[in-house]
Design a protein around this motif. Structure first.
Motif, PDB file in Angstrom:
ATOM      1  N   GLY A 141       0.795  -1.216   0.000  1.00 55.69           N
ATOM      2  CA  GLY A 141       0.000   0.000   0.000  1.00 55.69           C
ATOM      3  C   GLY A 141       0.829   1.267   0.000  1.00 55.69           C
ATOM      4  O   GLY A 141       0.279   2.369  -0.048  1.00 55.69           O
ATOM      5  N   TYR A 142       2.162   1.123   0.041  1.00 51.97           N
ATOM      6  CA  TYR A 142       3.053   2.281   0.031  1.00 51.97           C
ATOM      7  C   TYR A 142       3.987   2.208  -1.175  1.00 51.97           C
ATOM      8  O   TYR A 142       4.461   1.129  -1.548  1.00 51.97           O
ATOM      9  N   ALA A 143       4.230   3.361  -1.788  1.00 53.93           N
ATOM     10  CA  ALA A 143       5.238   3.476  -2.839  1.00 53.93           C
ATOM     11  C   ALA A 143       6.546   3.947  -2.210  1.00 53.93           C
ATOM     12  O   ALA A 143       6.538   4.654  -1.197  1.00 53.93           O
ATOM     13  N   TRP A 144       7.671   3.551  -2.798  1.00 52.78           N
ATOM     14  CA  TRP A 144       8.967   3.928  -2.243  1.00 52.78           C
ATOM     15  C   TRP A 144       9.730   4.833  -3.205  1.00 52.78           C
ATOM     16  O   TRP A 144       9.614   4.722  -4.424  1.00 52.78           O
ATOM     17  N   THR A 145      10.496   5.753  -2.624  1.00 52.93           N
ATOM     18  CA  THR A 145      11.358   6.658  -3.381  1.00 52.93           C
ATOM     19  C   THR A 145      12.732   6.666  -2.724  1.00 52.93           C
ATOM     20  O   THR A 145      12.832   6.788  -1.496  1.00 52.93           O
ATOM     21  N   ILE A 146      13.776   6.535  -3.513  1.00 47.85           N
ATOM     22  CA  ILE A 146      15.140   6.531  -2.982  1.00 47.85           C
ATOM     23  C   ILE A 146      15.452   7.877  -2.337  1.00 47.85           C
ATOM     24  O   ILE A 146      15.099   8.933  -2.867  1.00 47.85           O
ATOM     25  N   CYS A 147      16.118   7.858  -1.188  1.00 50.41           N
ATOM     26  CA  CYS A 147      16.586   9.102  -0.574  1.00 50.41           C
ATOM     27  C   CYS A 147      18.068   8.976  -0.242  1.00 50.41           C
ATOM     28  O   CYS A 147      18.551   7.903   0.125  1.00 50.41           O
ATOM     29  N   CYS A 148      18.777  10.079  -0.411  1.00 49.24           N
ATOM     30  CA  CYS A 148      20.222  10.119  -0.205  1.00 49.24           C
ATOM     31  C   CYS A 148      20.589  11.314   0.664  1.00 49.24           C
ATOM     32  O   CYS A 148      19.796  12.238   0.855  1.00 49.24           O
ATOM     33  N   CYS A 149      21.797  11.297   1.188  1.00 49.13           N
ATOM     34  CA  CYS A 149      22.320  12.430   1.944  1.00 49.13           C
ATOM     35  C   CYS A 149      22.604  13.568   0.966  1.00 49.13           C
ATOM     36  O   CYS A 149      23.307  13.370  -0.033  1.00 49.13           O
ATOM     37  N   SER A 150      22.062  14.749   1.231  1.00 51.76           N
ATOM     38  CA  SER A 150      22.260  15.871   0.318  1.00 51.76           C
ATOM     39  C   SER A 150      23.671  16.433   0.395  1.00 51.76           C
ATOM     40  O   SER A 150      24.080  17.203  -0.473  1.00 51.76           O
ATOM     41  N   THR A 151      24.439  16.035   1.411  1.00 51.55           N
ATOM     42  CA  THR A 151      25.808  16.530   1.559  1.00 51.55           C
ATOM     43  C   THR A 151      26.821  15.630   0.868  1.00 51.55           C
ATOM     44  O   THR A 151      27.673  16.096   0.113  1.00 51.55           O
ATOM     45  N   TRP A 174      14.807   5.112   1.988  1.00 49.44           N
ATOM     46  CA  TRP A 174      13.664   5.365   1.129  1.00 49.44           C
ATOM     47  C   TRP A 174      12.586   6.145   1.879  1.00 49.44           C
ATOM     48  O   TRP A 174      12.433   6.006   3.093  1.00 49.44           O
ATOM     49  N   ARG A 175      11.852   6.956   1.123  1.00 54.06           N
ATOM     50  CA  ARG A 175      10.611   7.519   1.655  1.00 54.06           C
ATOM     51  C   ARG A 175       9.469   6.644   1.163  1.00 54.06           C
ATOM     52  O   ARG A 175       9.408   6.285  -0.018  1.00 54.06           O
ATOM     53  N   PHE A 176       8.563   6.296   2.057  1.00 49.68           N
ATOM     54  CA  PHE A 176       7.394   5.498   1.715  1.00 49.68           C
ATOM     55  C   PHE A 176       6.154   6.387   1.793  1.00 49.68           C
ATOM     56  O   PHE A 176       5.927   7.056   2.806  1.00 49.68           O
ATOM     57  N   THR A 177       5.361   6.396   0.711  1.00 45.82           N
ATOM     58  CA  THR A 177       4.179   7.245   0.638  1.00 45.82           C
ATOM     59  C   THR A 177       2.948   6.394   0.349  1.00 45.82           C
ATOM     60  O   THR A 177       2.974   5.516  -0.520  1.00 45.82           O
ATOM     61  N   ALA A 178       1.869   6.661   1.074  1.00 45.07           N
ATOM     62  CA  ALA A 178       0.642   5.871   0.950  1.00 45.07           C
ATOM     63  C   ALA A 178       0.000   6.083  -0.410  1.00 45.07           C
ATOM     64  O   ALA A 178      -0.045   7.200  -0.928  1.00 45.07           O
ATOM     65  N   THR A 179      -0.499   5.004  -0.998  1.00 43.33           N
ATOM     66  CA  THR A 179      -1.172   5.071  -2.296  1.00 43.33           C
ATOM     67  C   THR A 179      -2.661   4.767  -2.182  1.00 43.33           C
ATOM     68  O   THR A 179      -3.349   4.715  -3.193  1.00 43.33           O
ATOM     69  N   LYS A 180      -3.149   4.550  -0.972  1.00 39.04           N
ATOM     70  CA  LYS A 180      -4.561   4.228  -0.768  1.00 39.04           C
ATOM     71  C   LYS A 180      -5.174   5.207   0.221  1.00 39.04           C
ATOM     72  O   LYS A 180      -4.523   5.631   1.183  1.00 39.04           O
ATOM     73  N   GLU A 181      -6.422   5.533  -0.007  1.00 44.99           N
ATOM     74  CA  GLU A 181      -7.140   6.418   0.899  1.00 44.99           C
ATOM     75  C   GLU A 181      -7.286   5.754   2.268  1.00 44.99           C
ATOM     76  O   GLU A 181      -7.524   4.555   2.373  1.00 44.99           O
ATOM     77  N   GLY A 182      -7.134   6.553   3.303  1.00 41.72           N
ATOM     78  CA  GLY A 182      -7.332   6.052   4.657  1.00 41.72           C
ATOM     79  C   GLY A 182      -6.125   5.365   5.257  1.00 41.72           C
ATOM     80  O   GLY A 182      -6.155   4.977   6.429  1.00 41.72           O
ATOM     81  N   LEU A 183      -5.052   5.194   4.477  1.00 43.76           N
ATOM     82  CA  LEU A 183      -3.859   4.524   4.990  1.00 43.76           C
ATOM     83  C   LEU A 183      -2.988   5.546   5.710  1.00 43.76           C
ATOM     84  O   LEU A 183      -2.586   6.561   5.132  1.00 43.76           O
ATOM     85  N   LEU A 184      -2.710   5.305   6.975  1.00 41.25           N
ATOM     86  CA  LEU A 184      -1.897   6.207   7.792  1.00 41.25           C
ATOM     87  C   LEU A 184      -0.728   5.450   8.407  1.00 41.25           C
ATOM     88  O   LEU A 184      -0.859   4.270   8.736  1.00 41.25           O
ATOM     89  N   PRO A 185       0.431   6.134   8.542  1.00 41.68           N
ATOM     90  CA  PRO A 185       0.678   7.525   8.158  1.00 41.68           C
ATOM     91  C   PRO A 185       0.707   7.688   6.644  1.00 41.68           C
ATOM     92  O   PRO A 185       0.954   6.720   5.925  1.00 41.68           O
ATOM     93  N   ARG A 186       0.509   8.912   6.175  1.00 38.16           N
ATOM     94  CA  ARG A 186       0.522   9.143   4.740  1.00 38.16           C
ATOM     95  C   ARG A 186       1.917   8.970   4.172  1.00 38.16           C
ATOM     96  O   ARG A 186       2.078   8.659   2.989  1.00 38.16           O
ATOM     97  N   SER A 187       2.924   9.187   4.991  1.00 33.27           N
ATOM     98  CA  SER A 187       4.296   8.946   4.543  1.00 33.27           C
ATOM     99  C   SER A 187       5.178   8.694   5.756  1.00 33.27           C
ATOM    100  O   SER A 187       4.852   9.090   6.876  1.00 33.27           O
ATOM    101  N   PHE A 188       6.281   8.011   5.536  1.00 34.27           N
ATOM    102  CA  PHE A 188       7.299   7.800   6.565  1.00 34.27           C
ATOM    103  C   PHE A 188       8.594   7.466   5.852  1.00 34.27           C
ATOM    104  O   PHE A 188       8.647   7.378   4.618  1.00 34.27           O
ATOM    105  N   TRP A 189       9.657   7.269   6.610  1.00 32.38           N
ATOM    106  CA  TRP A 189      10.986   7.048   6.035  1.00 32.38           C
ATOM    107  C   TRP A 189      11.577   5.755   6.572  1.00 32.38           C
ATOM    108  O   TRP A 189      11.485   5.469   7.769  1.00 32.38           O
ATOM    109  N   GLY A 190      12.168   4.976   5.690  1.00 28.01           N
ATOM    110  CA  GLY A 190      12.904   3.784   6.088  1.00 28.01           C
ATOM    111  C   GLY A 190      14.384   4.040   5.865  1.00 28.01           C
ATOM    112  O   GLY A 190      14.834   4.155   4.720  1.00 28.01           O
ATOM    113  N   LEU A 191      15.141   4.180   6.940  1.00 28.57           N
ATOM    114  CA  LEU A 191      16.562   4.516   6.855  1.00 28.57           C
ATOM    115  C   LEU A 191      17.413   3.267   7.031  1.00 28.57           C
ATOM    116  O   LEU A 191      17.144   2.434   7.901  1.00 28.57           O
TER     117      LEU A 191
END
Length: 436
Positions: free
Chosen positions: A371-381, A388-405
């Motif tokens: 139910g979550y889509a993932w996006t790669i995240c990197c150190c900006s420095t 990765w950032r995980f973002t909800a793709t379904k209505e009512g799914l909480l949290p709407r986003s979170f991070w997996g480090l």
């Protein structure tokens, strides 16, 4: 198995947060391009400056977002598909007993008794598990797992203390790969000679390992506690396993509600914390190597109190310990495996600093959190891959986003007072003195 078991996947493979493809079609609501386009827009509320994170750490209570996601799905590793349950369990070996087991070194991952190990093995790698499945009792379905790390000099370092793992579930895919769930059983030690020979010959199918039992630590008698002066009670709280377990539960419960409900012994709790709290591999290895639950619990308490995630390579602040929370019913930390077999030890947080940058578009394929889509995240420095950032793709799914480090990319350190008494500095953990 012959050959290099742990040939590290290419960097692009490591970047893919990709559980095993079950072959099921992605639901239309998750594959709609407009939904994914909307997910690619970052919410400013997810990013904080370092100053804001420092203030949050100093003044705010633990940040626990509302969760409607079924956290049992992450703990059960449903992304590996339906698996066959193998009947029966192995009998424990005696303390000091030496047995020959397939040895599996895993990068940046420490397995504890009771811990869950997800595996995806290709045709070349699965020889290890095939050997274990075909073995006769009492060795049937057992492998030995040790951690190896790659310091900055690039030379791998293999730990001699590890853990046996019993394969409990298996699934064979059409391409011949094997998906498995194994559960940690007993601590073991590999002799320096046996380890060197295995490395030199690149042969890991039958390596002698010695079983290590924890030395039991008795609690302080009740009558002795009543007669203690105030300083005696302080000593009691620092060394009594049940007092330490209560302290550790309280700290862990802020990140994982399951900790407060844990009903096992102090020894079992020390293993549970090592398996499910987001400690880095060096800290976990220290905890595994100590020979009793008192030292292990003391180590866990030292790390949980000042948890302060920073980039391992450049040291910039990534998040706050206040933002750590559980998206798995097992806890805020845990291992997840991608299709190439690379295992990531993950820490889930609700917010990150502005030192984190997103790369690429959200993807729904192979998501570890259904139910979550993932996006790669990197150190900006320094551009190191943080997770990765995980973002909800379904209505009512909480949290709407979170991070997996990725815990291997972070630098959890003990926060101590600086020499001026005001400014905090960050020092690595001192090695523990008591080893098993």
């Amino acid at each position: 198995m012959e050959g290099d078991l742990n040939e590290e996947p290419e960097r692009t493979r490591q970047l893919a947060a990709s559980p095993v493809d079950t072959g099921q079609a992605v639901e239309s609501e998750t594959s709609d391009s407009s939904v994914l386009e909307a997910l690619s827009v970052s919410s400013e509320q997810e990013f904080f400056s370092e100053e804001e994170l420092v203030l949050q750490t100093a003044t705010a209570a633990q940040v626990t977002p509302t969760i409607t996601f079924d956290t049992s799905q992450a703990a059960a590793h449903t992304y590996l598909g339906d698996r066959e349950d193998l009947s029966g369990t192995s009998e424990p070996f005696g303390d000091g007993e030496t047995v020959g087991l397939p040895l599996y070194p895993i990068s940046d991952l420490v397995l504890f008794p009771g811990g869950t190990l997800p595996l995806r093995l290709d045709r070349r790698q699965r020889e290890l598990v095939d050997r274990a499945l075909a073995a006769a009792p009492p060795l049937q379905r057992l492998i030995a797992v040790i951690c190896f790390t790659r310091p900055f000099d690039g030379m791998p370092h293999f730990s001699q203390v590890g853990c046996t793992a019993e394969v409990r579930q298996v699934r064979e895919d059409d391409d011949g790969s094997l998906n498995c769930i194994a559960i940690g059983q007993q601590r073991i030690r590999v002799s320096d000679k046996a380890l060197r020979e295995s490395i030199q010959r690149s042969s890991w199918l039958a390596v002698p390992v010695k079983v290590m039992a924890d030395a039991p630590v008795p609690p302080v008698p009740r009558e002795a506690r009543r007669d203690m002066m105030w300083w005696g009670r302080l000593i009691f709280e620092a060394f009594d396993p049940h007092a330490l377990a209560a302290t550790a539960k309280g700290l862990a419960a802020a990140m994982s509600p399951q900790a407060r409900l844990f009903e096992g012994s102090p020894l079992q709790l020390s293993y549970w914390l090592g398996s499910n709290m987001p400690f880095d591999a060096d800290v976990k290895q220290e905890m595994l190597e100590v020979g009793n639950e008192v030292e292990r619990l003391r180590c866990a308490i030292r790390v949980m109190e000042p948890m302060d995630p920073r980039c391992r390579f450049c040291g910039v602040k990534i998040s706050s310990g206040r933002n750590v929370f559980s998206m798995s019913e097992s806890g805020p930390g845990g291992a997840f495996v991608n299709p190439q077999g690379y295992i990531h030890d993950l820490m889930t947080v609700s917010k990150v600093s502005r030192n984190v940058a997103l790369h690429g578009r959200p993807e729904t394929e192979y998501s570890w959190f259904p139910g979550y889509a993932w996006t790669i995240c990197c150190c900006s420095t320094c551009s190191s891959h943080l997770g990765w950032r995980f973002t909800a793709t379904k209505e009512g799914l909480l949290p709407r986003s979170f991070w997996g480090l990725r815990v291997s990319q972070l630098m959890p350190r003990v926060k101590v007072r600086g020499s001026d008494g005001d400014s905090p500095s960050h020092e690595p953990l001192w090695p523990l003195s008591s080893r098993g």
